[in-house]
Design an enzyme around this catalytic site. Structure first.
Site, PDB file in Angstrom:
ATOM      1  N   ARG A  81       0.816  -1.215   0.000  1.00 33.43           N
ATOM      2  CA  ARG A  81       0.000   0.000   0.000  1.00 33.43           C
ATOM      3  C   ARG A  81       0.852   1.269   0.000  1.00 33.43           C
ATOM      4  O   ARG A  81       0.362   2.360  -0.279  1.00 33.43           O
ATOM      5  CB  ARG A  81      -0.947  -0.023   1.205  1.00 33.43           C
ATOM      6  N   LYS A 109      -8.107   9.475 -18.755  1.00 37.46           N
ATOM      7  CA  LYS A 109      -8.381  10.182 -20.003  1.00 37.46           C
ATOM      8  C   LYS A 109      -7.120  10.286 -20.862  1.00 37.46           C
ATOM      9  O   LYS A 109      -6.576   9.285 -21.268  1.00 37.46           O
ATOM     10  CB  LYS A 109      -8.987  11.557 -19.676  1.00 37.46           C
ATOM     11  N   TYR A 154     -16.224  19.273 -13.815  1.00 38.05           N
ATOM     12  CA  TYR A 154     -16.465  17.835 -13.800  1.00 38.05           C
ATOM     13  C   TYR A 154     -17.541  17.496 -12.771  1.00 38.05           C
ATOM     14  O   TYR A 154     -17.472  17.933 -11.609  1.00 38.05           O
ATOM     15  CB  TYR A 154     -15.154  17.123 -13.467  1.00 38.05           C
ATOM     16  N   ASP A 158      -7.466  21.229 -12.049  1.00 37.67           N
ATOM     17  CA  ASP A 158      -7.712  19.977 -12.754  1.00 37.67           C
ATOM     18  C   ASP A 158      -7.232  20.173 -14.186  1.00 37.67           C
ATOM     19  O   ASP A 158      -7.825  20.930 -14.955  1.00 37.67           O
ATOM     20  CB  ASP A 158      -9.204  19.637 -12.720  1.00 37.67           C
TER      21      ASP A 158
END
Length: 354
Positions: free
Chosen positions: A45, A192, A96, A167
Site C-alpha cells: 500500500r 483520459k 467535472y 484539474d
C-alpha cells in the site's frame, strides 16, 4: 536544475530504468503485496516500482512530484479531504460532475462550504477567494470549455491564504503546466488523455512542494486509494505517446471546428483554441442532440473521453449536470482517426436528422 527537454522527449524518456548492460528498457510490472523488511517500501500500500515509474514521468511533464491514485475521483476526494471543517472551497459552476458531486456531498454532511463561480469572470472569482481555504479551478472547464485567467486567480487566492488546485485533465501538460503559474496542486483523471486508450482507470496529483507531497502520500497510504501495478504500467505506456496523440487529435479538432462553424444544425461551437475537446450546441436542442449521437457509425456514444477514438455525448442526459449547460450541448472528444473519416461520419449523421 530546470529540465530544458521538450514534453515529447520527457514523455518518451522519463521513468525508465537505469541504463546498464542487460537492463530492461521498460520498468517491469511488479506484482507483490509486500516486500522484504528493512527498506523503504515494506508493504504494497505504500509504494510499487510500477507506480514510481509512472509518477516520475508524469511529475517531470508537469514540473513537480506526482502521486498515482486508483481513479480520478480518488485523487479529487483525497485532495478535498485536506480541507478543514467548515472551510470554504471556491469552484467553477461548470466543472467535472464528480467534483461537484463530491463538494455537494461534503457540504451536505457539514464538512465544508462551497461557492460555485463563473470562472470567466475573473473579478468575481478574485472576490470569492477572499475567505476561501481552497480554490479549485478547471481551464478549460468541463463541458462548457471556458478559460480562466489562471495566473490572476492563483495570485489572488494566495494573497488570501488559499491553496489552489487545477484539474488539468483536458489541457494536459502538453498545453498547460499550472504549477508554473503558481498552482499548488494539479489533478488528473489519468483515465483520459494521460493513458489515452480507454483501458485504464487511474488518477494522479502533482505538487511542487515536498510538504504537500508528504501530506498527500500520507493520506493515500492511510486510505488505500492506490492503483494496481498493471494499471500503472498501462498508464505509463500510454503516456509515452501523449504529445504525439495530442498533436494529431488537436489538429483534427481545429479542422472539425472549422467545418462545424456555420453548419445549420449547430447554433454554437465552443473550442478553447487548444487541445482536442470541442462542444457544440444543437440548433434544434436536446432532441436533435439525442438523435445525432445515435446516428453515427464511427463516433462512439460514450461518457468518457481522451482516448484515441472519437467519442461524444449530450451532457444534460446526466441529472447532475448543471442546468446552466444548454440542453442541446454535445461534448466531443476528438480522436486521432483520419479527419476525413471523422467528418464524413458526423456530416452524414447531421444529414439524417430529418
Amino acid at each position: 536544475m530546470v529540465d530544458s527537454r521538450k514534453p515529447a522527449t520527457i514523455a518518451v524518456h522519463a521513468g525508465r530504468p537505469d541504463r546498464a548492460a542487460d537492463q530492461p528498457v521498460n520498468v517491469p510490472i511488479t506484482m507483490t503485496s509486500t516486500y522484504v523488511a528493512g527498506g523503504e517500501l515494506e508493504y504494497g500500500r505504500y509504494g510499487n516500482p510500477s507506480w514510481a515509474a509512472f509518477e516520475e514521468a508524469l511529475g517531470e511533464l508537469e514540473g513537480g512530484r506526482a502521486l498515482s491514485f486508483a481513479s480520478g475521483m480518488a485523487a479529487i476526494t483525497t485532495v478535498l479531504d485536506l480541507v478543514g471543517n467548515d472551510a470554504l472551497v471556491v469552484a467553477p459552476q461548470h466543472s467535472y460532475t464528480g467534483t461537484q458531486l463530491a463538494l455537494g456531498d461534503l457540504e451536505a454532511r457539514g464538512r465544508l462550504r462551497s461557492k460555485l463561480v463563473d470562472i470567466t469572470d475573473t473579478e468575481a472569482v478574485v472576490a470569492a477567494c477572499e475567505d476561501a481555504a481552497l480554490v479549485w479551478l478547471e481551464s478549460p472547464t468541463n463541458p462548457a470549455l471556458e478559460i480562466a485567467d489562471l495566473a490572476a486567480i492563483v495570485a489572488a487566492a494566495h494573497d488570501s491564504g488559499a491553496y489552489v488546485v487545477v484539474d488539468n485533465t483536458f489541457a494536459t501538460p502538453v498545453y498547460q503546466r499550472p504549477l508554473e503559474l503558481g498552482a499548488d496542486i494539479v489533478v488528473h483523471s489519468a483515465t483520459k488523455y494521460i493513458s489515452g486508450h480507454s483501458d485504464v482507470l487511474m488518477g494522479a496529483v502533482v505538487v511542487g512542494s515536498d510538504e504537500l507531497y508528504g501530506v498527500l502520500k500520507g493520506r493515500r497510504d492511510l486510505q488505500g486509494a492506490i492503483p494496481g501495478p498493471f494499471e500503472a504500467y498501462l498508464a505509463l505506456r500510454g503516456l509515452r505517446t501523449l504529445p504525439l496523440r495530442m498533436e494529431r487529435a488537436a489538429a483534427n479538432a481545429v479542422e472539425l471546428v472549422r467545418r462545424l462553424d456555420g453548419h445549420p444544425e449547430v447554433a454554437e461551437v465552443r473550442y478553447p483554441g487548444f487541445g482536442a475537446m470541442v462542444s457544440i450546441v444543437m440548433t434544434r436542442g436536446a432532441l436533435a442532440a439525442d438523435l445525432l449521437v445515435h446516428k453515427t457509425q464511427l463516433w462512439l456514444h460514450a461518457t468518457s473521453l481522451g482516448g484515441v477514438e472519437s467519442t461524444f455525448e449530450r451532457r444534460r442526459r446526466w441529472k447532475a449536470e448543471p442546468t446552466t449547460i444548454p440542453e442541446g450541448l454535445i461534448r466531443l472528444s476528438v480522436g486521432i482517426e483520419d479527419i476525413e473519416d471523422i467528418w464524413a461520419d458526423l456530416s452524414s449523421a447531421f444529414d439524417r436528422l430529418g
